[in-house]
Each structure stands twice: as structure tokens, then as C-alpha cells.
Scaffold this active site. Structure first.
Site, short mmCIF file in Angstrom:
data_model
loop_
_atom_site.label_atom_id
_atom_site.label_comp_id
_atom_site.label_asym_id
_atom_site.label_seq_id
_atom_site.Cartn_x
_atom_site.Cartn_y
_atom_site.Cartn_z
CE1 TYR A 12 -0.88 -8.30 14.62
CE2 TYR A 12 -2.56 -6.82 15.45
CZ TYR A 12 -1.30 -7.37 15.55
OH TYR A 12 -0.46 -7.00 16.56
CG PHE A 14 -2.74 -1.28 9.54
CD1 PHE A 14 -3.70 -1.33 10.55
CD2 PHE A 14 -2.28 -0.06 9.14
CE1 PHE A 14 -4.18 -0.17 11.13
CE2 PHE A 14 -2.75 1.12 9.72
CZ PHE A 14 -3.70 1.06 10.72
CD GLU A 62 -2.33 -1.60 2.63
OE1 GLU A 62 -2.00 -0.91 3.62
OE2 GLU A 62 -3.02 -2.65 2.72
CG LEU A 110 -5.86 0.03 1.96
CD1 LEU A 110 -6.45 1.41 2.11
CD2 LEU A 110 -6.03 -0.78 3.21
CB ALA A 111 -6.96 -6.22 0.37
CD GLU A 112 -3.86 -4.57 5.21
OE1 GLU A 112 -4.99 -5.11 5.22
OE2 GLU A 112 -3.70 -3.34 5.27
CD GLN A 121 0.12 2.50 4.91
OE1 GLN A 121 -1.00 2.77 5.31
NE2 GLN A 121 0.52 2.79 3.69
CG PHE A 122 1.34 1.57 10.73
CD1 PHE A 122 2.15 2.18 11.66
CD2 PHE A 122 0.90 2.30 9.64
CE1 PHE A 122 2.52 3.51 11.52
CE2 PHE A 122 1.26 3.63 9.49
CZ PHE A 122 2.07 4.24 10.43
CG ASP A 123 2.56 -2.17 14.57
OD1 ASP A 123 1.39 -1.76 14.70
OD2 ASP A 123 3.56 -1.47 14.82
CG HIS A 160 -0.96 3.66 13.63
ND1 HIS A 160 -2.31 3.63 13.84
CD2 HIS A 160 -0.78 4.04 12.34
CE1 HIS A 160 -2.93 4.00 12.72
NE2 HIS A 160 -2.03 4.24 11.80
#
Lengths: 328, 367
Positions: A89, A87, A30, A59-61, A83-85, A130
Site C-alpha cells: 500500500y 505492505f 526487501e 525498506l520503502a515500497e 513483501q506482503f499484500d 499479512h
């Protein structure tokens, strides 16, 4: 040749050099394209290597990691950014059920040479979700390598090693260390994953730390030296595989140890390290292995995070508790 | 340029070329495949049916841990394999072992995982068949990644990714379709709508007009096809594969079919569906339908049908032989492929297992 680089710049250099060296390395996630990532780790890569090799995704991990699995199955070396820890999951199932297991369930036929980069941990005044320290989830999963650098030089070397690895690597980047600068020798050989390193020699006790907690441990050792106590600092660097040899050799040389880590302490990597050191160094220990960790609470808001994070005072208090009355 | 929404939506009725009585549907909505292709498909479907029923029996004999049968879905299974070229990829679910066999994988190897082994059996790279995937829809993003990597290299590979009606509720289904559409990855998604996800009927799975309608939301054309009519499947899936191969982007096909048996041997389908419903679907049987059609047209005779039955019987016998041997393991296998090189910790644990084995061995005896 050495250059003064921040950790963010060192990571960017590692990606650029890896992409230049190997056309199968591609970077996606992303905002990693035109923006260069919210932390600018992928800055300039899309412009230099083209949008086929560095691209923005939906936008889909789970989709990002799942697509990376397929690309790795078909000859590529994807490096994806969460993008972040917290996110990362949504990608947990892909990481634990597929990334970690593909090699095993295909008897080694299908390797997944891929890197999942995760900016992690706190200390940056982030709002909720975050600042998580998510390492235990990944280190607990057989099939993944999990590494975390604590300075720009290791950031460069470990990321080059991660991209070169034929196994999937979860690469945890301590956000609060992104913008600290240091000299980096870009010509050193790529270090092997799985080696801890002694960051500071010492004779009285050993501080075992990784990622964002290493500077805390080094600061604590400096403060202790003023008070006449010599603390050794070991940087674990690789949480999986874990370097029992280096850590235990260090602890045996001092006879006392404190593990310092930012994640909540209950069922944590710090717990595992303390247990391993106790089992393997029992005869050399003068005191139980101490732990200084985050509290067992959801990560607190910016103005309260200082209460949660290990700091020099807490580390020195834990060192004070190491049964000094028992002499050697 | 945004696609025309009308062009993405499926027709009201699924495409059928041969009706359930084995008669051609007129006017035909697509070209009926040539007789030679249909005859070959019939042979493969007779084999697939025999494979399904043999595998089911092998569970009762303790040779398989479990078997999710595609009995009744053989038209989908065979068509999925037959529309692909050698360089294409197939991504199966656990209910798609008959498609894996139809793709040319050894039948015993196909059932490796279901026999209770720790690995899934066949050579992925040789067959271009991904490992069976158990967590629903999680293989769909992988299919997109394989297709995207091929496209980046300029190859004309197409990836056919299978899932069921239940799988379309999973997030990975939606993320895979969206990624495929945005990347214009050459993937054909084939949803075998067999009306039940274990016990849960389609009405509890979705409120959409059809599963093929879900493509439109991503800019992917959706089509519906009679999943028990292999002629229609070959025509519709074949066209979808061609479209994906020639730059048309991903395609979604929903095949309407029915799971004739329980979810697995461990399931009791009488708890959630009526015999009457099963009877309706057994009159739509895909194998009987094609046999009737081809026999009436004179494309197959009794001798050819007997030869197909013999082929199927030989495959069943081979399957029985291959699964007759007890599994034998060297404990070191469990550690060998966790990583490219076992970690020091895994080497310690292997040494522990070996030590236990040594201590369990009576002095002078063999294990």
C-alpha cells in the site's frame, strides 16, 4: 520436460529463466538478495546473476516501485517484490499514478515493462496486514494487468508472460498455494495474459474462481460430484484483462454460476464478474449469479480466518441456492 | 566507509557570485563562469521570462487550462538545463516548463498537458526530459531509477531532478534521496525553494535549519545557492553534476528563490502574503541582475540585448501560433495507449463511442 515443483519453486524457476534469457531483467526488493525473499521466491538469484541484477533495497515500497519505473523508462525490465499484500500500500500512488499511466500520458512512447510481485491473500495463519486480498485496487486501475496463478504450472507460465509483457503487470501470488507441488512442463510456450481456463468440466453449474479460491472450487466440485451434481470450474487467471469469452461460454453451457473469491465481497472483483456474467448471459441463466466471498471485515486473526474464507460448504450452499426448482 | 558528517552539511550562507545590484561578490566562493556562458544564459533567461509571461497570458485567452509560472525563478530554470550534457536526463515538475524549453523542447509541445491535452507532448527519449509530473516529488524515485539503470550499463549519464520546497515534505523525496545514496546513483536533486507551497510558507513546511541540511541524513552532501544568481547556480550545479558523473554519488542543492506570481492563475496570492515581501524579491530579480552585471562589464551591448528580446518575441509568437488551434481529438486516441494492445473491454467501449458518434450525425450531414 516436466518436473515436480512447488509454486514457490516454479516462480523461482521463472525468474531464473527470464534473467538468463534477457540481461535487462533485474529483481529487487526487501530481503530478496542473500536471504532469497521471505518466501524464498528469489532464492539463489543474487548468487547466480550477481548483485547488480538481484539486490536488496532500503525498506520503502514507494521507493522500490518508483525506482523500478525509472529503470523501466531507461531500458530495463525490473521485477520487484512487495513483501506482503498490505505492505504494497505505501507504493499505491506510484502504482496508480505512474506505473499505470506512463504509457498513456506519453502516447505509447514510454512503456513500462515491469512486474510487481505481491504475495497475497490468507489461509496461512498470518498476523494482521499479512493476508489481504488487494486485487480490486489494482484491477480497478486502467493501465495495469493483474494476474494470479492457481497452480505451479501457471505460476511458471504466467510469470514468464508477465516479465515478457511490455505493459506493467501486478502479479498476485496466493501465499497458501506456495508450497503445493505439481508437475510443470517448463517447455510449453509462454501463455498469453488475458485467458481464463476451464479446470474441470461440468454440466450443471459453473464455479468461477481465481488464485487461492480455485482449489476451493475444485474441492467443492469433487464433493458435488459425489452427490450427483456436475460442477464446471473456470480459473479466471487474468483479472485484467478479463476473459469474457471463456467465462461466458462456460456459463452459457451450464446456465448457472457462482463466483468464488476470498476478498471482501462488497465492490469486489467477484461483484464485477457476477455483473458481467449477468449482462452477457442473461438469456441463458436459470438463476441469479451467486457469490461466495470473504466477509466485509478487516482480515480476521489466525484462529478465526476459517470464518472469513470461502470453503467447500459455503460454495455448495451457494450452488444449492441456484433455483434448481426451475429445472433447466 | 561512512562519510564525514561535516562534509555533508551546507555552508551557513548560500553561494552568491553576483549580488542583487549586479555587482560581483568578493571574495568569490566559486569561479564565476566565463562571459560567453553568462551571455548565453542571459539570452535563455530573457526567453524564459517571455515564455512565462506569454503562457500566463494564454490562460486568460483560454488557450491553456492552467499555468504555474516560474516568473522570478528563471535563473534556476535556465541553469538546470544548461549544466546538462546531451546524454543527461532532466526530471521537471509542473512549474519547470521554462527549463524544459531551455533544454530544447518545442515551446508549444512543452505546454501540451497544461493546454488540456490527455498526454504530455514531447518525445521523452529524444530530449531525455521526463514528462511533467504533477503529484509532488513522485518523479524523484524515477530519476533515481533512470540513473541507476544508466550506471549499471556503465554509461556516464547524470540525472537532474527538480522539486520545490513543498515537495521536500513528501515521503517520495526522502525515499528517493535514500535510494540514490544507497545505490550511489548519479542524481543531482535541485530543490527550488521559492518559499511558498501554494499558500503555505516554508516555516510550516519544515523545522530544519535549511532544506539542504536534509541531505546529511542520507549521506548526501547538501549545498545552498542564491537561486536568483545564475552565475552561482551554474557554478554550484555544474560542480554537483561533475561530482555525480565522476562517481561522487547523489548531490543535493537548495536554491533560494521566490515565486513572483500566484501558484497558478486560479490562485490569489494576496490572501497569504504582503506586497512588501514581493517588492523585496522583485529587487532581486535574476534577469535584471545578470543584465546589469554583463552590461557593466561590457560583455553585452544594446544590440545584443535587442537581439535577445527579438529571439524571445519570436518564441512567444511561435507559442501563440502553436496554441491557436483548437484541440481536435479522435476518440480512439483515448483507448490506444492504455495498454500496448487494447483489451477486449476497451475495444467494446471504443465501439460504443463510435456508435454514439454515428447516431449523433444527422443523415447526410457531416460532423
Amino acid at each position: 520436460m516436466t518436473e515436480k515443483l512447488t509454486m514457490a519453486q516454479a516462480l523461482n524457476r521463472a525468474l531464473r529463466d527470464a534473467m538468463a534469457a534477457d540481461g535487462s531483467v533485474s529483481v529487487f526488493g526487501e530481503d530478496v538478495g542473500r536471504l532469497g525473499g521471505v518466501f524464498r521466491i528469489t532464492d539463489g538469484l543474487a548468487a547466480e546473476f550477481g548483485e547488480d541484477r538481484c539486490f536488496d533495497t532500503p525498506l520503502a515500497e514507494a521507493g522500490i516501485v518508483g525506482v523500478a519505473v525509472g529503470m523501466a523508462m531507461n531500458g530495463m525490465r525490473p521485477v520487484v517484490e512487495m513483501q506482503f499484500d498490505a505492505f504494497a500500500y505505501p507504493a499505491f500512488e506510484q502504482i496508480t499514478s505512474h506505473v499505470a499511466k506512463m504509457r498513456n500520458r506519453t502516447r505509447g512512447q514510454v512503456a513500462l515493462p515491469m512486474v510487481i510481485r505481491v504475495p497475497y491473500a490468507g489461509g496461512i495463519g498470518g498476523v494482521e496486514h499479512h493476508s489481504d486480498s488487494s486485487e480490486a485496487y489494482f484491477a480497478h486501475t486502467p493501465g495495469l494487468h493483474v494476474v494470479t496463478p492457481s497452480d505451479p504450472a501457471d505460476a511458471y507460465g504466467l510469470l514468464r508472460a508477465a516479465v515478457a509483457s511490455d505493459d506493467p503487470v501486478v502479479f498476485l501470488e496466493p501465499k497458501k498455494l506456495y508450497f503445493g507441488a505439481d508437475e510443470v512442463d517448463l517447455d510449453l510456450p509462454v501463455p498469453p495474459i488475458g485467458r481464463a481456463v476451464v479446470r474441470r468440466p461440468g454440466t450443471d453449474a459453473t464455479l468461477i474462481a481465481y488464485g487461492p479460491s480455485v482449489p476451493v472450487a475444485l474441492d467443492a466440485a469433487a464433493a458435488a460430484a459425489v452427490e450427483g451434481r456436475s460442477l464446471q470450474v473456470v480459473d479466471v487467471r487474468s483479472l485484467q484483462p478479463f476473459d469474457d469469452d471463456t467465462v461466458c461460454r462456460a456459463v452459457r453451457s451450464t446456465g448457472r454460476a457462482v463466483v468464488v473469491a476470498e476478498a471482501p465481497g462488497f465492490v469486489s472483483v467477484a461483484s464485477e464478474i457476477a455483473a458481467r456474467v449477468t449482462e452477457r448471459c442473461w438469456d441463458a441463466l436459470a438463476a441469479p449469479v451467486g457469490r461466495v466471498t470473504g466477509l466485509d471485515i478487516p482480515y480476521p486473526p489466525p484462529r478465526l480466518e476459517h470464518l472469513h474464507l470461502p470453503d467447500v460448504d459455503r460454495v455448495l450452499d451457494a450452488v444449492d441456492d441456484l433455483r434448481w426448482e426451475r429445472g433447466e | 566507509m561512512r562519510p564525514d558528517p561535516e562534509g555533508l552539511l551546507p555552508a551557513t550562507e548560500p553561494v552568491t557570485l553576483i549580488d542583487s545590484d549586479g555587482a560581483p561578490v568578493t571574495p568569490a566562493r566559486a569561479a564565476v563562469p566565463p562571459a560567453s556562458e553568462l551571455v548565453a544564459a542571459l539570452g535563455a533567461m530573457i526567453t524564459a521570462r517571455r515564455f512565462n509571461d506569454q503562457a500566463y497570458a494564454l490562460v486568460r485567452q483560454g488557450r491553456l487550462a492552467v499555468y504555474p509560472s516560474s516568473h522570478g525563478q528563471e535563473a534556476c530554470q535556465v541553469a538546470a538545463a544548461r549544466v546538462l550534457s546531451d546524454g543527461d536526463w532532466l526530471f521537471p515538475t509542473y512549474r519547470d516548463t521554462a527549463a524544459v524549453v531551455a533544454r530544447g523542447v518545442d515551446p508549444g509541445q512543452t505546454l501540451t498537458l497544461l493546454s488540456g491535452e490527455w498526454h504530455h507532448g514531447w518525445d521523452v527519449a529524444t530530449h531525455r526530459v521526463a514528462p511533467l509530473t504533477t503529484p509532488l516529488a513522485t518523479q524523484l524515485p524515477h530519476a533515481v531509477g533512470v540513473a541507476h539503470a544508466a550506471r549499471l550499463r556503465g554509461e556516464d549519464t547524470v540525472v537532474l531532478a527538480l522539486c520545490g520546497d513543498g515537495g521536500t515534505s513528501e515521503g517520495d523525496f526522502h525515499e528517493a534521496l535514500n535510494f540514490a545514496a544507497v545505490l550511489r546513483a548519479p542524481v543531482v536533486f535541485l530543490v527550488q525553494n521559492n518559499t511558498f507551497a501554494i499558500s503555505v510558507p516554508l516555516s510550516r513546511q519544515t523545522a530544519a535549519p535549511s532544506l539542504a541540511h536534509k541531505g546529511a541524513g542520507y549521506g548526501i552532501p547538501g549545498q545552498r545557492v542564491d537561486g536568483n544568481d545564475v552565475a552561482a547556480l551554474l557554478a554550484v550545479l555544474g560542480a554537483a553534476v561533475d561530482a555525480a558523473r565522476t562517481g561522487g554519488g547523489p548531490q543535493l542543492v537548495e536554491a533560494h528563490t521566490y515565486r513572483m506570481q500566484a501558484h497558478t492563475n486560479a490562485d490569489d496570492a494576496t490572501r497569504y502574503r504582503d506586497d512588501d515581501e514581493v517588492a523585496v524579491w522583485s529587487r532581486r530579480d535574476p534577469v535584471e541582475r545578470l543584465r546589469t552585471f554583463l552590461t557593466r562589464r561590457g560583455d553585452v551591448d544594446e544590440a545584443r540585448l535587442a537581439a535577445f528580446a527579438d529571439d524571445a518575441e519570436r518564441l512567444a509568437a511561435r507559442l501563440r501560433d502553436e496554441l491557436a488551434a483548437d484541440l481536435r481529438h479522435d476518440p480512439s486516441e483515448l483507448f490506444e495507449h492504455v495498454y500496448a494492445t487494447p483489451t477486449p473491454q476497451l475495444r467494446e467501449q471504443l465501439a460504443m463511442l463510435r456508435d454514439e458518434a454515428t447516431r449523433d450525425t444527422p443523415a447526410g450531414g457531416s460532423r
